[in-house]
Motif scaffolding. Structure first.
Motif, PDB file in Angstrom:
ATOM      1  N   GLN A  52     -10.070  -2.950   3.008  1.00 21.67           N
ATOM      2  CA  GLN A  52      -9.081  -3.711   3.773  1.00 21.67           C
ATOM      3  C   GLN A  52      -9.727  -4.242   5.049  1.00 21.67           C
ATOM      4  OE1 GLN A  52      -6.291  -4.452   2.406  1.00 21.67           O
ATOM      5  NE2 GLN A  52      -6.405  -2.995   0.697  1.00 21.67           N
TER       6      GLN A  52
ATOM      7  N   SER B 228       3.201   8.278   0.178  1.00 19.23           N
ATOM      8  CA  SER B 228       3.849   8.487   1.473  1.00 19.23           C
ATOM      9  C   SER B 228       3.343   7.533   2.551  1.00 19.23           C
ATOM     10  CB  SER B 228       3.667   9.934   1.935  1.00 19.23           C
ATOM     11  OG  SER B 228       2.350  10.162   2.368  1.00 19.23           O
ATOM     12  N   ALA B 229       2.511   6.551   2.183  1.00 21.92           N
ATOM     13  CA  ALA B 229       2.015   5.601   3.188  1.00 21.92           C
ATOM     14  C   ALA B 229       3.185   4.931   3.904  1.00 21.92           C
ATOM     15  CB  ALA B 229       1.128   4.557   2.528  1.00 21.92           C
ATOM     16  N   GLY B 230       2.977   4.598   5.171  1.00 22.03           N
ATOM     17  CA  GLY B 230       4.024   3.931   5.945  1.00 22.03           C
ATOM     18  C   GLY B 230       4.924   4.886   6.708  1.00 22.03           C
ATOM     19  N   ASP B 231       4.613   6.180   6.689  1.00 22.87           N
ATOM     20  CA  ASP B 231       5.457   7.135   7.403  1.00 22.87           C
ATOM     21  C   ASP B 231       5.148   7.078   8.902  1.00 22.87           C
ATOM     22  OD1 ASP B 231       6.634   9.409   8.609  1.00 22.87           O
ATOM     23  OD2 ASP B 231       6.757  10.379   6.666  1.00 22.87           O
TER      24      ASP B 231
ATOM     25  N   ILE C 289     -11.756   1.147   5.787  1.00 18.84           N
ATOM     26  CA  ILE C 289     -10.527   1.553   5.102  1.00 18.84           C
ATOM     27  C   ILE C 289     -10.508   0.996   3.682  1.00 18.84           C
ATOM     28  CG2 ILE C 289      -8.004   1.308   5.092  1.00 18.84           C
ATOM     29  CD1 ILE C 289      -8.180   1.069   8.177  1.00 18.84           C
TER      30      ILE C 289
ATOM     31  N   ALA D  95      -2.150   7.686  -1.597  1.00 23.74           N
ATOM     32  CA  ALA D  95      -2.474   8.573  -2.716  1.00 23.74           C
ATOM     33  C   ALA D  95      -1.238   9.275  -3.279  1.00 23.74           C
ATOM     34  CB  ALA D  95      -3.525   9.595  -2.285  1.00 23.74           C
TER      35      ALA D  95
ATOM     36  N   THR E  29      -2.550  10.050  12.753  1.00 20.43           N
ATOM     37  CA  THR E  29      -1.705   8.856  12.593  1.00 20.43           C
ATOM     38  C   THR E  29      -2.125   8.051  11.368  1.00 20.43           C
ATOM     39  OG1 THR E  29      -1.304   8.746  14.971  1.00 20.43           O
ATOM     40  CG2 THR E  29      -0.987   6.711  13.725  1.00 20.43           C
ATOM     41  N   VAL E  30      -3.437   7.899  11.185  1.00 18.26           N
ATOM     42  CA  VAL E  30      -3.938   7.158  10.021  1.00 18.26           C
ATOM     43  C   VAL E  30      -3.448   7.806   8.729  1.00 18.26           C
ATOM     44  CG1 VAL E  30      -6.016   6.497   8.751  1.00 18.26           C
ATOM     45  CG2 VAL E  30      -5.979   6.321  11.246  1.00 18.26           C
TER      46      VAL E  30
ATOM     47  N   ASN F 263      -0.707   9.648   8.215  1.00 18.73           N
ATOM     48  CA  ASN F 263       0.718   9.353   7.998  1.00 18.73           C
ATOM     49  C   ASN F 263       0.919   7.924   7.523  1.00 18.73           C
ATOM     50  OD1 ASN F 263       1.263  11.896   8.901  1.00 18.73           O
ATOM     51  ND2 ASN F 263       2.598  11.280  10.573  1.00 18.73           N
ATOM     52  N   LEU F 264       0.130   6.996   8.069  1.00 18.19           N
ATOM     53  CA  LEU F 264       0.345   5.585   7.761  1.00 18.19           C
ATOM     54  C   LEU F 264      -0.218   5.183   6.407  1.00 18.19           C
ATOM     55  CD1 LEU F 264      -0.422   4.106  11.253  1.00 18.19           C
ATOM     56  CD2 LEU F 264       1.777   4.004  10.067  1.00 18.19           C
ATOM     57  N   LEU F 265      -1.390   5.737   6.043  1.00 18.17           N
ATOM     58  CA  LEU F 265      -2.077   5.229   4.849  1.00 18.17           C
ATOM     59  C   LEU F 265      -2.184   6.253   3.723  1.00 18.17           C
ATOM     60  CD1 LEU F 265      -4.854   3.098   6.563  1.00 18.17           C
ATOM     61  CD2 LEU F 265      -2.824   2.290   5.345  1.00 18.17           C
ATOM     62  N   ASN F 266      -1.911   7.525   3.986  1.00 14.89           N
ATOM     63  CA  ASN F 266      -1.911   8.540   2.941  1.00 14.89           C
ATOM     64  C   ASN F 266      -3.167   8.470   2.067  1.00 14.89           C
ATOM     65  OD1 ASN F 266       0.248   9.100   0.014  1.00 14.89           O
ATOM     66  ND2 ASN F 266      -1.026  10.549   1.090  1.00 14.89           N
ATOM     67  N   PRO F 267      -4.354   8.574   2.701  1.00 15.85           N
ATOM     68  CA  PRO F 267      -5.595   8.570   1.908  1.00 15.85           C
ATOM     69  C   PRO F 267      -5.765   9.893   1.167  1.00 15.85           C
ATOM     70  CG  PRO F 267      -6.096   9.064   4.199  1.00 15.85           C
ATOM     71  CD  PRO F 267      -4.608   8.753   4.143  1.00 15.85           C
ATOM     72  N   SER F 268      -6.617   9.908   0.133  1.00 13.23           N
ATOM     73  CA  SER F 268      -6.918  11.199  -0.480  1.00 13.23           C
ATOM     74  C   SER F 268      -8.221  11.783   0.052  1.00 13.23           C
ATOM     75  CB  SER F 268      -6.938  11.111  -2.007  1.00 13.23           C
ATOM     76  OG  SER F 268      -7.649  10.003  -2.436  1.00 13.23           O
TER      77      SER F 268
ATOM     78  N   SER G 186      -8.065   1.023   0.583  1.00  7.26           N
ATOM     79  CA  SER G 186      -6.680   1.367   0.280  1.00  7.26           C
ATOM     80  C   SER G 186      -6.277   0.615  -0.985  1.00  7.26           C
ATOM     81  CB  SER G 186      -5.806   0.967   1.481  1.00  7.26           C
ATOM     82  OG  SER G 186      -4.558   1.584   1.435  1.00  7.26           O
ATOM     83  N   GLY G 187      -5.645   1.315  -1.920  1.00  2.74           N
ATOM     84  CA  GLY G 187      -5.316   0.685  -3.190  1.00  2.74           C
ATOM     85  C   GLY G 187      -6.566   0.199  -3.919  1.00  2.74           C
TER      86      GLY G 187
ATOM     87  N   ALA H   6       1.363  14.199   3.027  1.00  3.43           N
ATOM     88  CA  ALA H   6       0.120  13.430   3.112  1.00  3.43           C
ATOM     89  C   ALA H   6      -1.113  14.318   3.218  1.00  3.43           C
ATOM     90  CB  ALA H   6       0.176  12.479   4.301  1.00  3.43           C
TER      91      ALA H   6
ATOM     92  N   ASP I  28      -8.105   5.560  -2.355  1.00  2.88           N
ATOM     93  CA  ASP I  28      -7.679   5.557  -0.952  1.00  2.88           C
ATOM     94  C   ASP I  28      -8.612   6.457  -0.145  1.00  2.88           C
ATOM     95  OD1 ASP I  28      -4.855   4.108  -1.048  1.00  2.88           O
ATOM     96  OD2 ASP I  28      -4.960   5.444  -2.781  1.00  2.88           O
TER      97      ASP I  28
ATOM     98  N   GLN J 129       0.847  -1.196   0.000  1.00  2.00           N
ATOM     99  CA  GLN J 129       0.000   0.000   0.000  1.00  2.00           C
ATOM    100  C   GLN J 129       0.876   1.238   0.000  1.00  2.00           C
ATOM    101  OE1 GLN J 129      -3.144  -0.308  -0.494  1.00  2.00           O
ATOM    102  NE2 GLN J 129      -3.290  -2.521  -0.129  1.00  2.00           N
TER     103      GLN J 129
END
Lengths: 396, 396
Positions: B230, A236-239, B223, A233, B315-316, B318-323, B225-226, B354, B209, A230
């Motif tokens: 998920q 930068s996911a996983g930061d 969620i 968008a 936090t979400v 940073n981790l998943l970078n949704p739009s 994602s991609g 993000a 996303d 994943q």
């Protein structure tokens, strides 16, 4: 980069479908391929000829005859093409040459300073790659290059985006620069993403939901969810490093006492804390050395870093419900202390349903996980149905 | 549930492939389908006959003739089958009948008490469904049932897993019970997951996303994602409610002052806080009413709840970078106050890369998003290539 085509845009429809069946490595006859795909025998014969001409499949002996001339079988030919895989770190780079199954044939590492900027570094690295290709035990054309870099990347364009430790690389078009030397598809990704891929392929091939966390000079995560890496968008996911956390262990807490995880728990941060306590440590590798030597302050600081990483992972576990969390990077590899701190917090703080089958382990893929992940990323891309179709069409 | 088959296990290979091409709604001739798939003309003719016999496609007029008899065209027939979609809440249930494109034909809502347990409730709900099917404007067979429930679900088996507000439902085999009445595939999912699907299909069809957050009596997230929903390894992904957060606004902070997000920011928690301040509020709907009436304490508490939700969403992001982040549920729908609190925190605390293209909005899909999401989930499942192949094979 060549994008996946929609159904119906293939130049020789069925080519990609036949090839995907053969990628499992088993040998099959044209009659078997016709049965499996529903394609007409004449179509299968033509597509198999194309794949043979492109070298992507190879004759694989004969099937048992049921009377008459025994039918010929074909199979995937993983040595039809070579891939260059690059792992670019802050202080060193590794280049490997791999075949289309991701098998590493040869590799080499050189010290670098990422701050030297892209052009001179890429020139040196690509020269290393060219030497590896010349000396490779297999003679086959280069079909793609995969590069992992230590910072956020816009995956669709291969450009680093505000990478904090890569001065001079922001928005640099890595694929275009590489393609001046090697005119093949070039994929660029964050280094932690390719580590996650390498770890999955090496140690957890059946796992669909895996989080790889690298704790070294900095902190980052690669997220595989639903079987797919994943990227989000903007890529930068996983930061995880910039997630703000309260320091869990403090007996008093100030509302301002909230910092980026990286400022609390990275190798860089641990080294700083040790220096403040009078222990000489300049870098994450110094911290790892002290931990291995049994220094009790370094061990306690590393365990506390594990608890801090665990605070963020407890949230990740509730949100993504992974089955495996893998800890890698120099601080994780220095012993079980980081792991112990992470486990202590995650198993206490995450919801029971998400932790009852959760495994938290150290990396098992070893030093070459990054180049392996980069090789797998490129091989999957160039061998996708649409790209195989294009490859065969170009070869005709 | 029928699982996706591997290539080569289809009973009539090519059926699923032809059907996926036609699902875009355009009419095509058999010659066009042969060109698009590479299947032999005779195979296409046979597969088209099977799909016509199963009713999944329908004659769609004639193409322009190029001399001789004009060739017939076929197209996807969304009214070939019906789907029952159920949204099961704590205090009410909605049942809808939809066609294979997810279009809702009719629906009805009844008050329930989820604590009455599965058997009597499902009996009542399925009777409602049977009446809707009898009265539907389209006469077609039922092909699947989709059910959203207010708790975690093991998606692969359709069993709720330790659902906190569903006493008597733990590990209950919902699909088997439903199949005693309707012998079709039954898919069960967490209600927030189907809300996320409904929202995406209605308002953001191009977005890959998207995070949907429901803030009502409880708090949960769906969620995407991609491009894929998920669910995680055990189906508990998206559990935001049990993420532990420090109260961000407090001027002093105690190390013990860390609670589940739900205990701080849910409608239930806000009502409790208002009662403690002498304002009568028993439930999240009371809170929503007070906010709409302009009660300043309720408005401030809702905005603070938004900030608390924002702490976790930072936090979400940073981790998943949704739009897109979509806020739904009764507290979000009561006004812009929850949204304002979320935005205040997320745009300040998440990394710039993000947030630069991140949109945070209220739900736009309306009351029927849940049943729409459930209908879409089932339609996608029964119309997958492997299942269409099986459907046609059974019909012969």
């Amino acid at each position: 980069m060549v994008d996946a085509a929609r159904p119906g845009t293939a130049q020789n429809p069925g080519t990609g479908e036949i090839f995907q069946i053969l990628r499992d490595g088993l040998a099959r006859t044209k009659a078997e391929l016709a049965d499996l795909t529903g394609l007409a025998r004449s179509t299968v014969a033509s597509r198999v000829d194309g794949l043979l001409a492109a070298g992507l499949i190879t004759p694989a002996g004969e099937a048992v005859s049921t009377g008459g001339r025994p039918p010929a079988r074909v199979a995937f030919n993983p040595v039809a093409g070579l891939v260059l895989a690059v792992d670019l770190g802050a202080t060193h780079s590794t280049v490997a040459v791999a075949d289309l199954s991701g098998r590493i044939l040869d590799s080499g590492t050189r010290p670098i300073d990422i701050a030297d900027g892209p052009e001179s570094l890429l020139d040196a690295i690509l020269s290393d790659g060219a030497r590896l290709l010349d000396g490779a035990s297999i003679s086959a054309p280069l079909v793609g290059v995969g590069i992992g870099v230590p910072g956020p990347v816009e995956h669709s364009t291969g450009r680093p985006t505000n990478p904090p430790i890569m001065p001079g690389w922001d928005r640099f078009d890595i694929p275009r620069y590489v393609q001046r030397r090697f005119d093949v598809p070039v994929l660029v990704d964050n280094d932690v993403n390719i580590l996650a891929l390498g770890e999955q392929v090496t140690a957890w091939p059946q796992v669909q939901d895996l989080i790889f966390v690298k704790v070294a000079t900095g902190i980052g995560a690669g997220i595989i969810s639903g079987g797919e890496l994943q990227r989000g968008a903007q890529g930068s996911a996983g930061d995880m490093g910039h997630v703000q956390v309260p320091r869990a262990s403090g007996s008093t807490r100030d509302p301002q006492d909230e910092r980026d995880l990286e400022a609390l728990a990275s190798g860089f941060a641990i080294a700083g804390a040790l220096r403040a306590a009078g222990i000489p440590a300049d870098s994450s590798s110094d911290v790892a050395d002290l931990v291995r030597a049994g220094n009790s302050a370094a061990i306690e600081a590393t365990r506390q870093a594990g608890r801090d990483v665990g605070e963020v992972l407890a949230t990740v576990v509730n949100l993504l419900n992974p089955s495996i969390i893998v800890l890698g990077g120099s601080i994780a590899r220095a012993g079980e202390h980081l792991l112990a701190g992470v486990r202590e917090v995650v198993y206490r703080r995450s919801i029971p349903l998400a932790t009852q089958n959760l495994t938290i382990v150290q990396t098992q893929a070893g030093e070459r996980a990054a180049v392996l992940g980069a090789a797998i990323m490129v091989a999957r891309h160039v061998l996708s149905p649409a790209n195989v179709d294009a490859l065969v069409a170009r070869g005709r």
